[in-house]
Motif scaffolding. Structure first.
Motif, PDB file in Angstrom:
ATOM      1  N   SER A  26     -11.704  -9.082  24.325  1.00 59.16           N
ATOM      2  CA  SER A  26     -11.507  -8.748  22.909  1.00 59.16           C
ATOM      3  C   SER A  26     -10.389  -9.566  22.279  1.00 59.16           C
ATOM      4  O   SER A  26     -10.401  -9.858  21.078  1.00 59.16           O
ATOM      5  CB  SER A  26     -11.194  -7.261  22.754  1.00 59.16           C
ATOM      6  N   ILE A  27      -9.406  -9.984  23.081  1.00 56.95           N
ATOM      7  CA  ILE A  27      -8.291 -10.797  22.568  1.00 56.95           C
ATOM      8  C   ILE A  27      -8.679 -12.273  22.478  1.00 56.95           C
ATOM      9  O   ILE A  27      -8.402 -12.958  21.488  1.00 56.95           O
ATOM     10  CB  ILE A  27      -7.041 -10.623  23.460  1.00 56.95           C
ATOM     11  N   MET A  28      -9.368 -12.772  23.502  1.00 57.13           N
ATOM     12  CA  MET A  28      -9.621 -14.211  23.582  1.00 57.13           C
ATOM     13  C   MET A  28     -10.827 -14.679  22.770  1.00 57.13           C
ATOM     14  O   MET A  28     -10.827 -15.791  22.248  1.00 57.13           O
ATOM     15  CB  MET A  28      -9.822 -14.632  25.040  1.00 57.13           C
ATOM     16  N   TYR A  29     -11.867 -13.850  22.671  1.00 52.81           N
ATOM     17  CA  TYR A  29     -13.123 -14.353  22.109  1.00 52.81           C
ATOM     18  C   TYR A  29     -13.041 -14.626  20.607  1.00 52.81           C
ATOM     19  O   TYR A  29     -13.523 -15.636  20.126  1.00 52.81           O
ATOM     20  CB  TYR A  29     -14.255 -13.374  22.409  1.00 52.81           C
ATOM     21  N   ILE A  75      -0.419 -13.936  18.431  1.00 48.25           N
ATOM     22  CA  ILE A  75       0.443 -13.004  19.158  1.00 48.25           C
ATOM     23  C   ILE A  75       0.343 -11.599  18.558  1.00 48.25           C
ATOM     24  O   ILE A  75       0.180 -10.611  19.285  1.00 48.25           O
ATOM     25  CB  ILE A  75       1.917 -13.482  19.140  1.00 48.25           C
ATOM     26  N   GLN A  76       0.420 -11.513  17.225  1.00 49.72           N
ATOM     27  CA  GLN A  76       0.301 -10.211  16.572  1.00 49.72           C
ATOM     28  C   GLN A  76      -1.095  -9.615  16.793  1.00 49.72           C
ATOM     29  O   GLN A  76      -1.253  -8.409  17.001  1.00 49.72           O
ATOM     30  CB  GLN A  76       0.581 -10.330  15.067  1.00 49.72           C
ATOM     31  N   GLY A 120      -2.685  -2.340  34.026  1.00 49.25           N
ATOM     32  CA  GLY A 120      -3.846  -3.212  34.067  1.00 49.25           C
ATOM     33  C   GLY A 120      -4.127  -3.874  32.731  1.00 49.25           C
ATOM     34  O   GLY A 120      -4.422  -5.077  32.667  1.00 49.25           O
ATOM     35  N   ASN A 121      -4.038  -3.104  31.648  1.00 43.30           N
ATOM     36  CA  ASN A 121      -4.312  -3.667  30.327  1.00 43.30           C
ATOM     37  C   ASN A 121      -3.201  -4.593  29.849  1.00 43.30           C
ATOM     38  O   ASN A 121      -3.468  -5.576  29.155  1.00 43.30           O
ATOM     39  CB  ASN A 121      -4.520  -2.529  29.317  1.00 43.30           C
ATOM     40  N   PHE A 122      -1.977  -4.284  30.224  1.00 40.62           N
ATOM     41  CA  PHE A 122      -0.887  -5.214  29.894  1.00 40.62           C
ATOM     42  C   PHE A 122      -1.111  -6.555  30.609  1.00 40.62           C
ATOM     43  O   PHE A 122      -0.917  -7.631  30.025  1.00 40.62           O
ATOM     44  CB  PHE A 122       0.461  -4.625  30.306  1.00 40.62           C
ATOM     45  N   LEU A 123      -1.556  -6.461  31.861  1.00 36.42           N
ATOM     46  CA  LEU A 123      -1.848  -7.670  32.622  1.00 36.42           C
ATOM     47  C   LEU A 123      -2.991  -8.456  31.972  1.00 36.42           C
ATOM     48  O   LEU A 123      -2.929  -9.677  31.830  1.00 36.42           O
ATOM     49  CB  LEU A 123      -2.217  -7.294  34.059  1.00 36.42           C
ATOM     50  N   GLY A 124      -4.037  -7.730  31.531  1.00 38.89           N
ATOM     51  CA  GLY A 124      -5.163  -8.384  30.871  1.00 38.89           C
ATOM     52  C   GLY A 124      -4.739  -9.060  29.577  1.00 38.89           C
ATOM     53  O   GLY A 124      -5.149 -10.195  29.288  1.00 38.89           O
ATOM     54  N   ALA A 125      -3.918  -8.362  28.788  1.00 38.83           N
ATOM     55  CA  ALA A 125      -3.436  -8.936  27.526  1.00 38.83           C
ATOM     56  C   ALA A 125      -2.538 -10.144  27.769  1.00 38.83           C
ATOM     57  O   ALA A 125      -2.608 -11.152  27.048  1.00 38.83           O
ATOM     58  CB  ALA A 125      -2.680  -7.858  26.732  1.00 38.83           C
TER      59      ALA A 125
END
Length: 359
Positions: A108-111, A118-119, A57-62
């Protein structure tokens, strides 16, 4: 106020996740304990299942966060659209339990992305998975749940409560309103016991030899729950048809009372025999002799013949009471057979201890 095992494990998971994040000098270490809170589970088996789901699920979200950011940027509308896609895909892939944390990963990644996106995304994903694995380690090592103790004591306590009410009801000593309230509470308790049974069923044995023992225990606990339900059904009939029961001839009431007293005494004895408080040899040497089911049925038939020429609704209601007693009788007998058989082969494998603190 009692502190349950899950409360303590959640606290320990947060500490471990923060400690590892700081030890590894991870930016934004707060993501690790947040993930740990989501990942704490009541059983080791569910924790293992949770890890598999959370990784996917988290891989999909990332992944969705990375794709949407690189193509459309990080406008709030884009983040909302990406969240809808993540939820839809999680539900399609049957990863619904990981949806909440997957959304945390996405936001948390997008905002607030870093310079090297990428890193940055990989680091955020790794931090969240660190929290998930911290929760798994804590669940595996600290305070492993012992649902068998919890299950037995819940069944035993509920059975004792039902039996007390049956004794009072057959002697016309129960409070009608209070009993009605308690019957509803007991129904809810039995539903919760079903959940505890599921938790115990999901626990995995470390040795193959224990699988056969547990399989037989599962049958016994399922029968204990079923027998408690039949006892509650009998109590419910006595309560529902209280006036009709009291209108029965005194001799008939006495016979019903004696039969139920015998059944609940046998039920209590079987429950105690299972945990070694009653020796199987003693129970075999001095068996509790209840009326034969055929005798109980004949008793009702004779009662019916006495009133066959009258329009007596009591007969119909009496039949429901008698049928509940007969059903309860069969379940108690079957439970006694299962427990006796189990103890003849696995007596040393049955150690129920004092009830643990329940979360």
């Amino acid at each position: 106020m009692k502190l349950g095992a899950r409360i303590l494990k959640t606290g320990i998971s947060i500490v471990l996740a923060l400690f590892l994040a700081e030890l590894l000098d991870v930016p934004s270490p707060v993501m690790a304990p947040i993930a740990a809170i989501f990942a704490v589970q009541p059983t080791i088996y569910r924790s293992y299942q949770s890890i598999l789901e959370q990784v996917q699920g988290n891989f999909l979200g990332a992944l969705i966060a990375t794709v949407f950011y690189l193509l459309l940027g990080n406008h709030v509308v884009v983040i909302g659209l990406a969240a809808i896609i993540v939820i839809t895909l999680n539900l399609k892939l049957k990863l619904g339990n990981s949806t909440g944390l997957a959304l945390v990963t996405l936001v948390s990644i997008m905002y607030m992305p870093g310079d090297q996106f990428i890193q940055f995304a990989a680091l955020r994903f790794g931090t969240i998975m660190l929290g998930v694995f911290s929760a798994f380690i804590v669940n595996l090592v600290f305070l492993p749940p012992r649902y068998e103790n919890r299950l037995y004591h819940k069944i035993s306590d509920t059975t004792e409560e039902i039996i007390r009410w049956i004794r009072l009801s057959t002697r016309n000593a129960s409070d009608h309103t209070l009993l009605k309230t308690d019957i509803e509470k007991l129904k809810d308790t039995l539903l919760k016991i079903d959940l505890t049974y599921t938790m115990y069923k999901e626990e995995r044995s470390y040795f193959k030899r224990d699988d056969a023992v547990k399989a037989r225990k599962l049958v016994i606990y399922r029968q204990m729950i079923s027998t408690a339900r039949r006892a509650l059904a009998t109590l419910n009939r006595l309560h529902r048809f209280e006036n009709e029961y009291l209108a029965l001839p005194e001799k008939f009431q006495q016979s019903v009372q004696e039969q139920l007293d015998c059944l609940i005494t046998l039920h209590e004895q079987v429950m105690l025999k299972f945990i070694g408080k009653v020796r199987p040899s003693a129970a075999a040497e001095n068996p509790i002799q209840c009326l034969d089911k055929k005798e109980v049925f004949r008793m009702f038939i004779s009662r019916q013949r006495e009133y066959e020429e009258e329009d007596d609704n009591h007969l119909y209601h009496t039949m429901q009471i008698i049928s509940a007693i007969l059903d309860y009788d069969e379940h108690v007998e079957h439970l006694d057979t299962l427990v006796t058989s189990f103890l003849s082969y696995h007596k040393e494998d049955n150690e129920i201890t004092v009830e643990e603190t329940i979360e």
